[in-house]
Each structure stands twice: as structure tokens, then as C-alpha cells.
Design an enzyme around this catalytic site. Structure first.
Site, PDB file in Angstrom:
ATOM      1  N   SER A   2       0.814  -1.413  -0.136  1.00 37.70           N
ATOM      2  CA  SER A   2      -0.063  -0.081   0.179  1.00 37.70           C
ATOM      3  C   SER A   2       0.649   1.224   0.053  1.00 37.70           C
ATOM      4  CB  SER A   2      -1.210  -0.072   1.145  1.00 37.70           C
ATOM      5  OG  SER A   2      -1.968  -1.542   0.907  1.00 37.70           O
ATOM      6  N   ASP A  19       9.540   5.435 -10.486  1.00 39.84           N
ATOM      7  CA  ASP A  19       8.753   5.728 -11.776  1.00 39.84           C
ATOM      8  C   ASP A  19       9.896   7.255 -12.215  1.00 39.84           C
ATOM      9  OD1 ASP A  19       7.239   3.494 -11.958  1.00 39.84           O
ATOM     10  OD2 ASP A  19       5.658   4.473 -12.438  1.00 39.84           O
ATOM     11  N   LYS A  31      -1.210  -4.401  -3.271  1.00 40.45           N
ATOM     12  CA  LYS A  31      -1.617  -3.745  -2.887  1.00 40.45           C
ATOM     13  C   LYS A  31      -2.634  -2.567  -3.628  1.00 40.45           C
ATOM     14  CE  LYS A  31      -4.910  -2.288   1.220  1.00 40.45           C
ATOM     15  NZ  LYS A  31      -4.885  -0.690   0.704  1.00 40.45           N
TER      16      LYS A  31
END
Length: 589
Positions: free
Chosen positions: A476, A487, A501
């Protein structure tokens, strides 16, 4: 209380991204004939609808069920479904076990028992109506009303057979009475057919709750509360009804303080496995360690109690004492899968010698970070572990960064292994400390109000090279941070693929009875638009540990060692992360 506080204070909802419960299987069949009959099963889906499955996994789960070890059964089926995704028979057994486990938790919770004592039929329906309204307004997809109504009827049958429910309400139904109730519930649900909205779901709950009172004898309000819990828990993996006590616990975890011993626990072979000991807590001072198993509390064997009953014995008035029997695992002892043996002799599960400790219950502050220090002075490699994302995480990390900077920090390893998540805004704020611009994470829900893009700001950015440690228990909020660093090409990800998740939960306090609901409101996506759900974040530098499977997860979750050279030798992932940090520094020179 609220956090995504600035954005959501008006609706009093706390937005969480955390691994908060075991996955829940979805099903939408009417009650019918059991696929694999057992003494503990009350209702199931038709056998003809079930494909072949792993008999070994089902049989082991049924053995746990027969021992009444519902929390262990839930954990077993969860792992079995990760190994056999989409297996409908395992999904069904998982949901049966979860209904039993949730009932045990509620009836071991004094705040829920008090609610049962004071709530009447009308008030319980008002609570159910409020819960269904929040589902209708905020749930991430169109709610599956038919499935939720049928799951509520299933929960009634689980309750009718459960000794805790029977004892609380003074009823002793016969097998014939329960079977007659099952058939009548089934007939009514089949005659109703599709349930189209919250209003129809509420009417069905009221009708069937009255039927339960007539046929079994417990008050209608008790049956309605089963519908309340079943509706919230039947939506997806992470949504759930929260008793008043559980709601307070959620807020305490976010604030980072509570009264207790200072341990995090999970069910394990009839004992309570200590997953984490809070630094500076009474448990740590008493000598309790991650990996130990609690087998008795105040003389009561944990094998004879539900997990929540056993855990509740550890709580109490500040300043009072608990006598805790703890077994430290003997590394040379073998493992056994004899469930009956472990139930009878829980110490055998640990393979060590028991000792009884006198531990004082105190106000425990949960630190936002642990072990912040320089772990390689020659290269200026710093280390910090973040166990959970709570309200104070951003502030505490900033303080630690300045302290490490004064110690000549030149690169930083952030350890998120075993971190189950926490506050969405806390994860965003932490990413913003290291990323100068661009998207951090995007959330997308059914309503426009759940769609949001969180962006980085250049002011106050730390430019120190980063290495992020993750494992299969990083979930999470941890995955939001790791994905954003990956990224944005801001650092290297080391370890093992994260849990996967990718959803956001809102915590909604209820106007009735002081309860609440944890409700999935959105999915989240990385800066490059990649979904996290069921995928996770893959490391740039994979590290395989010597231990695998459940024991590896326990070892990693319990890692609390100092990140010095000696500790690194015994921790392959940490050693590799430090090596990557050194390489980063060498490339800069």
C-alpha cells in the site's frame, strides 16, 4: 479525526492505504448444498458449480476449522489462494472461515458486546441503513447488493451455530431448527432474486432478522448486526465493519500511541506470534523478541482461546501487569504439521523453553522511524527503517534526515520491508521530500471526488541518492513510495516484489453506536500510470533470501537489527542495498 485531513475534514473520513486484513473471496450464490461437508460448516454453494481444487490445501483448512482455529484457517486459505488464484472451492472455504473469524473478533470485543446490550431492532436497522448509504455513496465500484444480502443470510447461519453467539443471547438451537432456518432463508432469497439497491438490501435484512428472532430466539438486532458486518466485509479484501473499539484502535495506530505491552501479533499454531516489538516498550524491556510465541496470558492457554480473546487479555488499565508465557523458538528444533498435537501442546510449535514474564501495561508511543544511523562511515551510507506510515512520519523523517546530514550522510537506504502501509497523505509527503516535480500517485474511484493527482513540489527536496528496500510484506503506502521513486528514476529498489495492494480505504465514523466502516474508495496508480493491485512493485535489484515461504516472511517482518556491518552480513537484502548505495557514490566521484 481525519487524515487526508486537509482535503477530507468536512466528511470526516481518514484515507488509508494499508494492508489491513486478509483477502476476502467474492461469491454471489444463494445458500445451498455444501461442497465439502464438515462439522463446522453451516451453508455453502452448490457442489456442481465447483471446479477441481487442491485437496491437500482444502483438507488442511478443514482440519483447522474442525479445531475451531478460524484465524489460522483464514491465514491458511489466504496463502493457498495466493498459490492457487481463482480456485472457487478455496474461495468458498476462505469466506466461511472469515465469517467465523470476524464473529469471534466481534464477540471478544467488549465495545461490541456493549453495543449489543444497548441497541434495539430499530437502531440496528438505522445503523445498517447508514452503512449501506456510505457504501452506495463512496464504494469504488457499483456495490454488489445481491451478493451482500446473500452473505448476510450466510452470516446468520454461521452465528446460529456459533457458541459465542448462542451464549451471548441465551439460545441453544437444535440442528433441526438451524436446518429449517437455512432452508427458509434459501427459499426467500431465491424468490427475491436480484437485489438492485441499498433500500432493497435494507428491507431484506429487516425481514430476515425478524425471521431469525422467530425461528431461533435471539433478538432481531443481533441478526441485523450480522448483516452489518457481512455487508462491509463482503465488498472486497480490505473493507470491514469496525466496532467502537476497533475504530479507536485505528485512530490510535495513526496517531502512533496506545496503552498496552508494545507488541504486534498474529495467530500461529495455537499461539500468538510476536511479529514486532516496539522499541522502548514494556515488552522490549521485559525481554520479548520478534519471533517469540505467546502461549499463555495470566495462566490461560492461548490454544483454548480465539486470537482476539487472547490478545484482549494483553490490554487493560495503564499501570496494571500481565503475566505472559513466552516461548523462544529453538533454531535446531524441527517443524511439525500435526495440528492436533500443536493445539494440545502449543509450546511444541515454538520448539523452545517457556518462560513467564511480568509485563507492565503502559502508554506506548510507536516510533515513525527506527534505527536511523550511519551504517557505512567510509561511503557515508545512512539507513533508516520506516515500519508504518502514520501521522508523524513526515515530520520525524525530516528531523532524522537533518541529524544524518550532520553526520555526513552522502546516500540513504530506506527500509520498507514488512511495512503494511498507513496514511495516503503520509506516503505522498515522504515522496515529496525526495522528488522535485511530476506526479507522485493518482487515485481513481467511482465518484469524481475520489479522483486526485498528487504532485511533487521542488521546495525542500533532499537530493541524496536513494536505495529503497522492499519485500513481499511491503504494501500500500509502501508501494506508493517505492513506485514513485522507481518511476521518477530517483533511486534503486532492492529486495523482493511487494505485496500488490493498490487500493485506498476511507475510515468513516458512524453516527450510530460509535462504530465505523473501513471502505475501499479508490484505486491508486504510479506516476507512469501503472496499477499496483495484484502486481506489486518489482525491485531493480532482486535479492533471494536463504529462507523461503512463511518462515522467510516471519524473519523479514521481525527484522529489527542495527544496520551495521555485522548485521548486514546476516541480512542479504540489507547488505545488497548498502552495496548498491556504495556503487551510487562511486559513480558520482
Amino acid at each position: 479525526m481525519s487524515l487526508k485531513f486537509a482535503a477530507s475534514l468536512s466528511r470526516r473520513v481518514l484515507l488509508l492505504v494499508t494492508l489491513s486484513s486478509a483477502p476476502l473471496a467474492a461469491f454471489g450464490q444463494a445458500v445451498g448444498t455444501p461442497p465439502a461437508p464438515s462439522a463446522t460448516e453451516s451453508v455453502a454453494i452448490p457442489a456442481a458449480a465447483l471446479p477441481p481444487t487442491s485437496d491437500v490445501a482444502v483438507e488442511k483448512g478443514l482440519e483447522l476449522e474442525s479445531l475451531g482455529r478460524w484465524a489460522d484457517a483464514v491465514a491458511h486459505y489466504e496463502q493457498a489462494l495466493r498459490d492457487n488464484p481463482g480456485d472457487r472451492r478455496l474461495e468458498w472455504r476462505f469466506d466461511v472461515a472469515r465469517l467465523h473469524s470476524c464473529l469471534e473478533r466481534r464477540y471478544a470485543d467488549a465495545s461490541f458486546v456493549e453495543t449489543l446490550r444497548t441497541i434495539d431492532a430499530r437502531s440496528s436497522l438505522d445503523l445498517h441503513a447508514e452503512l449501506l448509504s456510505k457504501i452506495e455513496s463512496h464504494y469504488v465500484v457499483d456495490p454488489p447488493w445481491t451478493k451482500l444480502s446473500r452473505r448476510g443470510a450466510h452470516a446468520m447461519l454461521v452465528a446460529a451455530r456459533d457458541p459465542l453467539f448462542q451464549r451471548q443471547h441465551g439460545v441453544r438451537p437444535t440442528d433441526a431448527q438451524i436446518e429449517a432456518l437455512r432452508q427458509e432463508l434459501n427459499d426467500r432469497l431465491l424468490s427475491i432474486g436480484e437485489v438492485r439497491n441499498a433500500r432493497e438490501a435494507l428491507r431484506i435484512a429487516a425481514d430476515l432478522s425478524s425471521l431469525g428472532e422467530t425461528r431461533i430466539g435471539a433478538p432481531a438486532s443481533a441478526w441485523t448486526m450480522e448483516f452489518v458486518s457481512a455487508a462491509a466485509g463482503g465488498l472486497d479484501t480490505y473493507s470491514a465493519f469496525l466496532t467502537p473499539g476497533q475504530l479507536r484502535d485505528v485512530y490510535s495506530q495513526i496517531e502512533g500511541n496506545f496503552v498496552g505491552l508494545g507488541v504486534e501479533l498474529k495467530a500461529d499454531n495455537g499461539a500468538l506470534l510476536i511479529v514486532r516489538v516496539i522499541p522502548g516498550s514494556p515488552a522490549e524491556r521485559a525481554g520479548m523478541k520478534a519471533g517469540d510465541r505467546i502461549t499463555a496470558v495470566d495462566g490461560q492457554q492461548t490454544a483454548s482461546l480465539s486470537t482476539d480473546e487472547a490478545a484482549s487479555l494483553l490490554t487493560g488499565e495503564e499501570g496494571s501487569f500481565a503475566f505472559v508465557t513466552v516461548v523462544t523458538k529453538d533454531a535446531t528444533a524441527g517443524e511439525t504439521d500435526d495440528l492436533a498435537y500443536l493445539a494440545a501442546k502449543p509450546q511444541a510449535a515454538a520448539g523452545g523453553q517457556a518462560r513467564t514474564l511480568r509485563v507492565r501495561r503502559e502508554h506506548v508511543e510507536v516510533p515513525s522511524i527506527e534505527d536511523a544511523r550511519i551504517c557505512d562511515a567510509d561511503y557515508g551510507v545512512a539507513y533508516m527503517r520506516i515500519p508504518v506510515f502514520q501521522k508523524s512520519t513526515s515530520r520525524d523523517v525530516e528531523t532524522a534526515l537533518w541529524d544524518l546530514h550532520r553526520q555526513n550522510m552522502r546516500s540513504l537506504v530506506i527500509d520498507l520491508r514488512g511495512n503494511p502501509g498507513g496514511l495516503l497523505t503520509s506516503a505522498v509527503e515522504l515522496v515529496d521530500k525526495f522528488v522535485t516535480q511530476g506526479n507522485i500517485v493518482s487515485t481513481r474511484g467511482r465518484s469524481d471526488g475520489e479522483d486526485f493527482d498528487y504532485r511533487a513540489h521542488q521546495a525542500g527536496t533532499w537530493r541524496v541518492p536513494l536505495v529503497v528496500l522492499i519485500d513481499g510484506d511491503s504494501a500500500s503506502a509502501s508501494e506508493i513510495f517505492a513506485a514513485a521513486i522507481r518511476d521518477s528514476r530517483r533511486g534503486s529498489i532492492v529486495g523482493a516484489r511487494s505485496f500488490g495492494k493498490g487500493s485506498v480505504q476511507g475510515i468513516f465514523p458512524m453516527a450510530h453506536s460509535g462504530a465505523g466502516i473501513r471502505l475501499t474508495t479508490a484505486k491508486f496508480y504510479s506516476p507512469l500510470g501503472k496499477a499496483i493491485s495484484d502486481v506489486g512493485v518489482s525491485p531493480d535489484v532482486p535479492v533471494r533470501t536463504l529462507a523461503q515461504g512463511a518462515e522467510a516472511a516471519k524473519h523479514v517482518a521481525g527484522f529489527r537489527g542495527a544496520p551495521d556491518a555485522k548485521a548486514s552480513e546476516n541480512d542479504a537484502a540489507l547488505a545488497r542495498a548498502v552495496e548498491v548505495a556504495r556503487q551510487q557514490m562511486a559513480m558520482r566521484q
